[in-house]
Scaffold this active site. Structure first.
Site: not given
Length: 756
Positions: A138, A270, A502, A708
């Site tokens: 939660d 669930h 990415v 880079r």
């Protein structure tokens, strides 16, 4: 993610020469003793990283709530000489642990009186140390940005929403989804943000009086705008402003009665607790597990019980009871109807999510929108990254809300030069959050050779600000555009970059959009490969990942997949290191874990190629293990964006757009926008705990332009962590571990700097 935490605690414990015990079945096992408390070895936690749930079991325990139960538990621990407990659970488990710690000396005295232990034991085991890790899907624990298991639960929800969307789209249906969260709306709120739901009900922020009419108006407006589906997300604990429950059935009946839409309810239940943990949860839990062991080692009778947690991207330790009290305050505020207070107590991250959701979900009628008379263009630059579309959607919608006219540039700077630019509206970006790749199209081309044509397009379309979403090329592109300001006035406008690649190699940001999705792809693939290797026995896999010269994917993928080694450019290696790895794997094959996994970043070394390493391992491992190699390639750029990337992309992009609005007002003089200072070309990045706007000119010194990559990268300090968990002798730098802090109650002023 609990298993990743268990694995990290066991291995770090053994690494620091401690005895480590499993307590099976939670506190019940501690009370029952016997076979429930067992010493464990290195191999006990092998192959559990990719398993959901927890291998040591968990149970609610009535007897631990009684003093008798705790007395029995103390007796069982003392008999084995255990005085350090690492508890992974929610606030109930952690509160119980704290009580146990406070009673400890009294319990020992009582045991000595009853003759169950001797006085020497009372002296020797005088105090109990406790460290907690919060495992709760939660995300309802105050003081922690993310609890273990939350990200995986979001993965489950988003997989379901993505699947349902195709059905709803085909049949023009309305779906009401019920997600978990009896007292906390985090899962509902973030999944609504991540899938662009039409409406969300959460316990902390009940809808205002008359919400029924508002919701129905909004749903029918969306249908009128040719939107074929509606998604409504309901947290199981959702309430209205009179504290009456709002159930998914009630919402469905309302839509059917008032609008007659074909409406279905799906209760996720669930499913949300299960499945394999996400890469984020594995890394989070591994970092927390190691941090927990360090906290236990440093604990004294004077230090309060603490929880280890993550704030932004930083490990922190917080007093357990402060967190518990604050968590209980939220519930109290909700019970008493002080909802604004409840949202504030949940923390900055929650508040930010809620504000962003409100900003993006409902379009104000045109009459109510301000008119700024500014035109803002959005473009994607570099290689595609999952989450770019979520970022474009957020930028467009926030821009429209702020009164600007938004323009989309197709195919990056190259498309810009060719005049591929068109106005983009609120409805055009509907449903974009879940789409992978780049819908606008993206190119690696830099603007330098098209400066004149781009300036022409800026002038023709009267573009007053630029928002660039992309990777390293986007950063170079902004440097080139700002350098061209002397020659072209058209580039004297506010420009902002949002990092999306990415490779996660953009200076000025700890994370970039798309890296989390790629990491999950790598982790999933490695899980499958490990399974294949376990079946064949004595097999080592060498896997090549993307990332250019940046080792982020290889290193973090190795941590999340439980690899034996990761070769990266940032940490030079030679033949001796390769030799040591081969010997390490040869030793490993003598144990019960007869498989190996090695990751290699594509550019880590020009001579030690994937083929070279594969051939070396094959030759050296003859008779002990055989080898296979696998190049993951472009699948790392594709796929539906992960919840983290959708959410990060949405929030960071909304923030960048608000910055543009502010800059446009500041730089508007004599009827036009003119911005030529360094601080009008910025990169918005996540740095440790905050989102910062940094002038690209200032980031030059932090960049290695040849390779880079940024000159300094935060994740390199996680290298030793991976090695320790793979059983290498290495030194772990403790300097970065968390010091005990207090739970900060933020003032509303702070909320503007915003964390994620």
């Amino acid at each position: 993610g609990m298993n990743a935490a268990v694995r990290a605690v066991v291995r770090m414990g053994i690494y620091v020469k401690a005895k480590v015990y499993f307590v099976y079945e939670g506190y019940q096992g501690m009370v029952d003793g016997g076979d429930n408390i067992v010493e464990v070895s290195w191999e006990s936690v092998s192959s559990i990283l990719q398993v959901g749930g927890t291998v040591i079991g968990s149970a609610r325990c009535k007897s631990f709530r009684t003093r008798e139960g705790r007395l029995q538990a103390a007796c069982n621990l003392v008999q084995r000489g255990i005085t350090n407990l690492c508890v992974i659970g929610g606030d109930g488990s952690l509160t119980g642990a704290n009580l146990f710690r406070e009673e400890w000396s009294g319990l020992l005295e009582e045991l000595a009186k009853k003759g169950k232990i001797d006085q020497e034991a009372v002296k020797k085991y005088a105090y109990l140390n406790i460290v907690g890790m919060v495992g709760s899907i939660d995300n309802d624990f105050c003081g922690t940005d993310m609890t273990i298991g939350t990200d995986s639960a979001l993965h489950r929800i988003i997989e379901v929403v993505d699947a349902i969307m195709t059905t709803a789209q085909s049949h023009q249906r309305t779906f009401v989804l019920e997600v978990m969260g009896r007292h906390c709306g985090y899962l509902a709120l973030v999944s609504a943000l991540a899938c662009g739901a039409d409406w969300v009900f959460i316990p902390e922020y009940p809808p205002e009086e008359g919400w029924e009419d508002l919701m129905c108006v909004k749903l029918s407006e969306n249908r009128a705008r040719k939107k074929r589906l509606n998604i409504i997300i309901v947290a199981e604990g959702a309430i209205d402003c009179h504290n009456k429950p709002i159930t998914s059935e009630k919402v469905k009946e309302l839509v059917v009665q008032r609008l007659g839409f074909d409406t279905r309810v799906t209760i996720l239940g669930h499913v949300q607790r299960g499945g394999t943990p996400s890469a984020f949860d594995r890394i989070l839990a591994s970092r927390m597990g190691v941090e927990a062991v360090l906290a236990l080692l440093e604990g004294t009778p004077a230090t309060p019980a603490c929880v280890v947690s993550l704030s932004g991207n930083q490990s922190v330790r917080l007093p357990l009871m402060e967190c518990v009290q604050m968590t209980q305050q939220v519930q109290k505020a909700m019970d008493e109807g002080r909802f604004i207070e409840a949202v504030r107590l949940r923390g900055r991250s929650f508040e930010n999510n809620l504000n962003t959701y409100k900003l993006l979900s409902q379009k104000k009628p045109d009459a109510e929108l301000p008119k700024s008379n500014f035109n803002v263009a959005v473009l994607n630059v570099g290689a595609p990254a999952a989450g770019m579309n979520a970022a474009v959607r957020a930028a467009v919608r926030v821009g429209i809300t702020e009164g600007h006219k938004m323009f989309a540039v197709i195919d990056g700077f190259e498309g810009f030069a060719k005049g591929k630019i068109k106005e983009i509206t609120w409805g055009d970006v509907g449903g974009w959050t879940g789409q992978g790749g780049s819908i606008l199209g993206t190119k690696r081309t830099l603007p330098a050779k098209y400066l004149e044509k781009i300036a022409d397009q800026m002038r023709t379309n009267n573009i007053n600000a630029l928002m660039v979403i992309g990777g390293f090329e986007a950063y170079l592109g902004l440097l080139e555009l700002s350098a061209a300001r002397e020659k072209y006035d058209e580039f004297c406008v506010p420009m902002v970059m949002v990092p999306a690649t990415v490779s996660n190699n953009v200076p000025g940001s700890d994370f970039s959009i798309g890296a989390d999705t790629a990491l999950n792809t790598i982790t999933d693939t490695c899980d499958r490969i490990k399974q294949s290797a376990s079946g064949t026995k004595r097999r080592v896999f060498i896997i090549e990942t993307m990332g250019g010269y940046c080792g982020y994917l290889a290193n973090m993928g190795a941590l999340a997949a439980g690899a034996d080694a990761a070769y990266i450019f940032e940490e030079q290696f030679d033949i001796r290191e390769l030799q040591a790895n081969v010997e390490h794997l040869t030793e490993k094959m003598k144990t019960s874990i007869q498989r190996g996994l090695v990751l290699r970043n594509e550019n880590c070394n020009e001579n030690y190629t994937t083929d070279f390493i594969y051939q070396l391992y094959s030759e050296e491992g003859k008779g002990v293990f055989d080898c296979r190699k696998n190049v993951l390639g472009h699948m790392q750029q594709g796929g539906a964006p992960s919840p983290f990337d959708r959410n990060f992309g949405t929030k960071i992009s909304a923030k960048a757009m608000q910055w543009i609005s502010k800059k446009l007002v500041e730089t508007y003089r004599k009827g036009r926008v003119f911005a030529n200072t360094d601080d009008s070309v910025c990169l918005l990045g996540m740095r440790r705990r905050t989102l910062l706007f940094q002038p690209v000119a200032e980031l030059k010194n932090e960049t290695d332009f040849v390779h880079r990559i940024p000159k300094e990268q935060w994740w390199l300090k996680l290298r030793p962590l991976m090695k320790i968990l793979a059983k290498y002798k290495t030194s772990y730098d403790v300097s970065d571990s968390g010091q005990l802090e207090h739970v900060a109650m933020h003032s509303p002023k702070e909320a503007e700097t915003g964390t994620i």
